[in-house]
Design an enzyme around this catalytic site. Structure first.
Site, short mmCIF file in Angstrom:
data_model
loop_
_atom_site.label_atom_id
_atom_site.label_comp_id
_atom_site.label_asym_id
_atom_site.label_seq_id
_atom_site.Cartn_x
_atom_site.Cartn_y
_atom_site.Cartn_z
N ASP A 1 0.83 -1.20 0.00
CA ASP A 1 0.00 0.00 0.00
C ASP A 1 0.87 1.26 0.00
O ASP A 1 1.52 1.56 1.00
CB ASP A 1 -0.87 -0.05 1.27
N ASP A 2 0.87 2.00 -1.13
CA ASP A 2 1.65 3.24 -1.21
C ASP A 2 3.16 3.01 -1.13
O ASP A 2 3.90 3.89 -0.68
CB ASP A 2 1.26 4.25 -0.11
N CYS B 1 -5.61 4.45 -3.77
CA CYS B 1 -5.89 3.10 -3.25
C CYS B 1 -7.20 2.47 -3.73
O CYS B 1 -7.21 1.36 -4.26
CB CYS B 1 -5.93 3.13 -1.73
N HIS C 1 -11.55 -1.37 1.59
CA HIS C 1 -11.57 -0.03 0.95
C HIS C 1 -12.35 0.07 -0.36
O HIS C 1 -12.18 1.02 -1.11
CB HIS C 1 -10.12 0.46 0.72
N ASP D 1 -0.19 -1.10 -4.70
CA ASP D 1 -1.45 -0.55 -5.21
C ASP D 1 -1.34 0.76 -5.96
O ASP D 1 -2.18 1.10 -6.79
CB ASP D 1 -2.49 -0.43 -4.09
N ASN D 2 -0.32 1.56 -5.64
CA ASN D 2 -0.07 2.83 -6.34
C ASN D 2 1.22 3.41 -5.79
O ASN D 2 1.78 2.90 -4.82
CB ASN D 2 -1.23 3.81 -6.15
#
Lengths: 480, 480
Positions: free
Chosen positions: A37-38, A77, A137, A284-285
Site C-alpha cells: 500500500d503506497d 488506493c 476499501h 497498489d499505487n
C-alpha cells in the site's frame, strides 16, 4: 483480449490443463495475491533499493518474473483495488476516485457496484476456498459491499482505507467475518495480518484449492514501526521533502513487511505448497514521499498523479513450471491482467456478459492472461495501449514508448519512456500528431464506459494532486 | 460583486430607490424576462440578420441596451436555465449538464438542488407576484422541483425540455399549476404561451409588482411552423449543413416568436406599464445549425460547444430612465447578472448565506447588478473573467480579449476575440504564458464549487459535442 491470445488460451486449455468447468482437479494452483500500500517504486531490493533490504520479496522475483513495466489502473488506493478485483478499468462502472460518497448517492452504490463480479466470485465458482485479509476499501456502508458478500469465504481486517499499526481493544476497526475482534492477538498489525493469513492457509480447505487476497496496509500512513525494526534503520538519512525520522520509520515498516512475506513463503514451503501456489506481489499505487517517506526513484510523480511514479509499481509473479524463474518481462502489463491470469490458471475462462441484447454489447474486460506472454508462447505486447483517468480531468495513455499525460493545469505532456523514464522532457510540441492521435485514443476509451463516475475526488484532493504534479522528489536511489 | 459596485449600489439604494425590505412601493418595476431557446446568434434583425425580420424584438434593442458580449453560463438548455434562475454558475451546486438522471442519484437531487434559492423565491419575498410560462427543464421528477414549489405563484407550460408546437388533447405535456390542460386553447404553442402570459399580466396582482419568466421553446426542435408563417419564408435558401426546408421553417418560427413579443409589448403599452417594466430578452444557448437550422454568424461553434457560438447570445435589456435607449454595451456580461440586477431593481439586495460558520465561508453569487454599468456610473468591466465548463472536461475562460477553450480532443485553444471574433486563429503556441495563467484561473474557479456534478453528459452527447467542435457552419450572414 486479442484473437491470438484467445487461440493460445484455447490451446492451453485443451492441451495442458483442466477441462473447462472442472472445479476440483489437482491441477488448479493455490493463488496468493499479496498487495502492499503506497510503496515507493524504488523501495525493494529487487527494484533497486540500496538502503532497504527485502530478501524475502526479492526471493519471489528471483524465482519468478519481475515486471519492469508493471502498472496499476489508478494512482490512489480504492480505485486501484476496484480495478484489480474486477479485471476492468474501474472507470467503466463509475469507481473513478477514492470513495467520497456524496449525500445524493444511494447507499448501495458507495463501493464497487453490485452489478460487478469480483475475481473472488469467479474463483469461488471455480471451486476455490477464498479469503481476504487486511485492507478492503471498496465499500463499507452497506452489507452488500462486505467482502463476505463479494466472494470471500473468510475476511479479517478493516473495511476502510487505513488503520493504526498498534491497535488496542478500545481503538480498532478490525473484524473477522463481520464480527469485531475481541482480543489483540499480537501488538503489530502487519504481524497480525500474517497470523490470520497463516491460519487460513493451514485451515481445512475441504480439498479445494485456495485463493488468498492478502492486502497489507504497509507502508501506508500512519507511520508506525516496532522498536525492533526501528533499531535497524537508525543509520538512514532523509532526502528532499522527507525527514530522516520518516524515512527510518518507512524503512522499518518495509523490513517488517518483508519478514512477514518470508514467514508465508516458509509456511508454504513447509507444507509442500510453494510450487503449486501462484504468487503475485503487487503494490497498489505510487509512494508518497511527503507523507510516508517512500521513494519512487527513478520515476517522477507520486500517488495521486498519473506520472509513472503514481501508476508504475513493483509487480512480481511466481509460478514454477508455468512462468520463468529470475527473468524480467519488459512489455507493459497491468493489475487488470490478474483476473484473467488467475481464472485461466484455475481452469476457467473470462466471463461473457451481454449488457444490451438489442445492441449486442458485451461487458468489456480489460485484462489478458499473462502466462503465454511470460512463457514465450506469445511475443507480441499484451496491450496495445494502457489508459488512466483521475478526477475525470487528468488522463493518461501509454502506447509503446509513448506516454501522454493531460492535466487541467499542465495541459498535454508527451514523454518517450524508452529514453526518458523519469518523464523530464515534454515532447508535446515536437510531436503534435502523436499528441492528437493519443488524445483521440483516450477519448475512444473514455466513451466506452458503462456509466459516468459515481463520485469524484473532493476539491481538497484535486488541489493536492494538482500541486504534486509540479513537484519533484528523489529521482535517484538514496545511498544512505 | 466588486467593492466599487457595492458602494454604488448602496448609494443607489439610499438616494434613489425604495427602502430595504419595502415590498409594495410603486418604485418597484414589473420584470419581464423573455427567454428563447437555441436561437442562432445571427438570427435577429438587431444582431445582423439580413433575411429574418424581427421588428418587435428589435424594438426592445432600439429603446434599451444591446449587449454585444452577452453570455449565458452553459451551452445547453438546462444548466443555462439553472444558472439564470439562481444567479450562480450552476456547476457550483452540481448542475453541470442537461438532466441525465443516473439510477444511483436520489430523486430529490434531479434538478436544481432544493438548497438553492431561485430569483423567483427572492422576488416573491420582495413582494412580487410571480409567474413562469413555457419550458421549465430544471427538475421534474419530484414535487419539490415544480415551479410552484420554487417561487412561482403561477405556472403554465411543460416541465421537460421540449414540446411539439401543435399539441393535441391526446398528445401534450402541458399543465397549469400542476393540472394537465383540458382544452387546446389555440393551435400553435408559441401563441398559446403568449395568451397565458397576457392573462397573467392582466390578472389581479393585488397591487404587487409582477415578475414573469416567459420561457419560449422557440426555435428549439421539433421544427414546426404555421402555414401562415411558412408562407412568408419560402424564398429563403439553406447553407452548409442546413437544408432550405429547415431554414424556412426556422425563419417562420422566428417570425412567429417576434410577432408574439410584439403582442406583449403592445399589451404593456396599452396598460401604461411599458416604461415601468424592466424587460430582458435573452437566448439560452447557441443555435444548432444541423438540427434547427439556426445561424450563429459571425461566431464559430454551436449549442453544446464552449466556442462563442455556444455561449454568446442575443441579450437585450430595456428599462427607460434607468438604462440608455438604443445603445450598445460591449463589456462581457452574463445571464447570472440578471438575478442581482432584478433584486436591486426591486429594492432588495443579494442574499448573504453562511455555508460554514467555522470556516466563515459564504455562498458565492456570481452576478452583478448591471444597471450602474449601463447608465455610466461605473466604467470598469463588470467581470474580471467569465468561466464555463461542460461535461467536466471541456472548459473555457474569457478575460478581456482573451478566450481560452480546453477540450479533451483539441487541447488548449487561445483566441484574441478583439481581432478574431470567429475564433479562427489558435494562439496557444504563441502565448504559452497566457494559456498557463488562464488554466490556473480556471482551476481556481473549478475548485471553488460546493459540490461535484450530480450527473454528467451521457456518452452519446459527449461524442456529439466533441464532433461539433471540429465542424464549421455559416460564419457570415446568409443573404438569401
Amino acid at each position: 483480449m486479442t484473437l491470438l491470445a484467445d487461440v493460445l488460451l484455447m490451446a492451453l486449455v485443451v492441451c495442458a490443463a483442466p477441462q473447462e468447468g472442472s472445479v476440483d482437479t489437482p491441477a488448479q494452483p493455490n493463488i496468493l495475491l499479496i498487495l502492499s500500500d503506497d510503496m515507493g517504486y524504488g523501495d525493494l531490493g529487487c527494484y533497486g533499493s540500496i538502503t532497504i533490504a527485502t530478501p524475502n520479496i526479492d526471493r519471489i522475483a528471483a524465482s519468478g518474473v519481475r515486471f519492469t513495466n508493471g502498472y496499476v489502473s489508478a494512482s490512489v488506493c480504492a480505485p486501484s483495488r476496484a480495478g484489480l478485483l474486477t479485471g476492468r478499468y474501474q472507470e467503466r462502472f463509475g469507481f473513478e476516485d477514492n470513495l467520497n460518497k456524496p449525500m445524493q448517492l444511494k447507499d448501495e452504490f458507495a463501493g464497487i457496484p453490485l452489478d460487478q463480479k469480483l475475481v473472488s466470485d469467479r474463483l469461488k465458482q471455480l471451486g476455490y476456498h477464498t479469503a481476504a485479509v487486511g485492507k478492503w476499501h471498496v465499500g463499507e456502508s452497506v452489507d452488500g459491499h462486505h467482502p463476505n458478500a463479494r466472494g470471500f469465504d473468510f475476511f479479517f481486517g478493516m473495511l476502510g482505507g487505513g488503520h493504526g499499526y498498534f491497535p488496542t481493544l478500545e481503538k480498532n476497526k478490525l473484524e473477522r467475518n463481520g464480527v469485531p475482534v475481541s482480543e489483540i492477538r499480537t501488538p503489530y498489525l502487519t504481524d497480525w495480518f500474517t497470523l490470520e493469513a497463516q491460519d487460513f492457509i493451514r485451515s481445512d480447505h475441504e480439498q479445494k484449492p485456495w485463493f488468498l487476497y492478502l492486502s497489507f496496509n504497509t507502508p501506508h500512513t500512519p507511520m508506525q514501526a516496532t522498536k525492533e525494526d526501528l533499531a535497524t534503520t537508525q543509520h538512514l538519512q532523509g532526502f528532499t521533502g522527507v525527514s530522516a525520522k520518516k524515512r527510518r520509520t518507512y524503512a522499518a515498516m518495509q523490513r517488517n513487511l518483508d519478514r512477514n512475506v518470508g514467514v508465508l513463503l516458509q509456511l508454504l514451503e513447509e507444507r509442500g505448497e510453494l510450487d503449486n501456489t501462484l504468487i503475485v506481489f503487487l503494490n497498489d499505487n505510487g509512494g508518497t514521499p511527503p507523507t510516508n517517506g517512500g521513494c519512487n526513484a527513478p520515476l517522477r510523480g507520486m500517488k495521486g498523479s498519473l506520472l509513472e511514479g503514481g501508476v508504475r509499481v513493483p509487480f512480481l509473479i511466481r509460478w514454477p513450471g508455468h512462468v520463468p524463474a529470475g527473468e524480467d518481462y519488459h512489455q507493459p502489463v497491468i493489475s487488470l491482467d490478474l483476473m484473467a491470469t488467475f481464472l485461466h490458471a484455475a481452469g476457467g475462462e473470462m466471463p461473457l456478459e451481454i449488457l444490451n441484447k438489442n445492441k449486442g454489447t458485451e461487458r468489456i474486460y480489460d485484462g489478458v492472461n499473462l502466462i503465454p506472454y511470460l512463457n514465450g508462447q506469445v511475443d507480441t505486447p499484451p496491450h496495445e495501449r494502457l489508459y488512466w483517468r483521475s478526477g475525470f480531468q487528468s488522463r493518461a495513455v501509454r502506447e509503446g514508448k509513448w506516454k501522454l499525460v493531460v492535466t487541467p493545469l499542465l495541459g498535454a505532456m508527451l514523454f518517450d519512456l524508452d529514453k526518458d523514464i523519469a518523464e523530464q522532457h515534454n515532447l508535446a510540441d515536437e510531436f503534435p500528431d502523436v499528441v492528437a492521435r493519443l488524445r483521440q485514443e483516450l477519448f475512444v476509451w473514455e466513451t466506452s464506459f458503462e456509466r459516468n463516475p459515481l463520485w469524484l475526488t473532493a476539491v481538497m484532493w484535486r488541489k493536492y494532486n494538482a500541486k504534486h504534479y509540479g513537484r519533484e522528489y528523489q529521482l535517484t536511489q538514496p545511498t544512505q
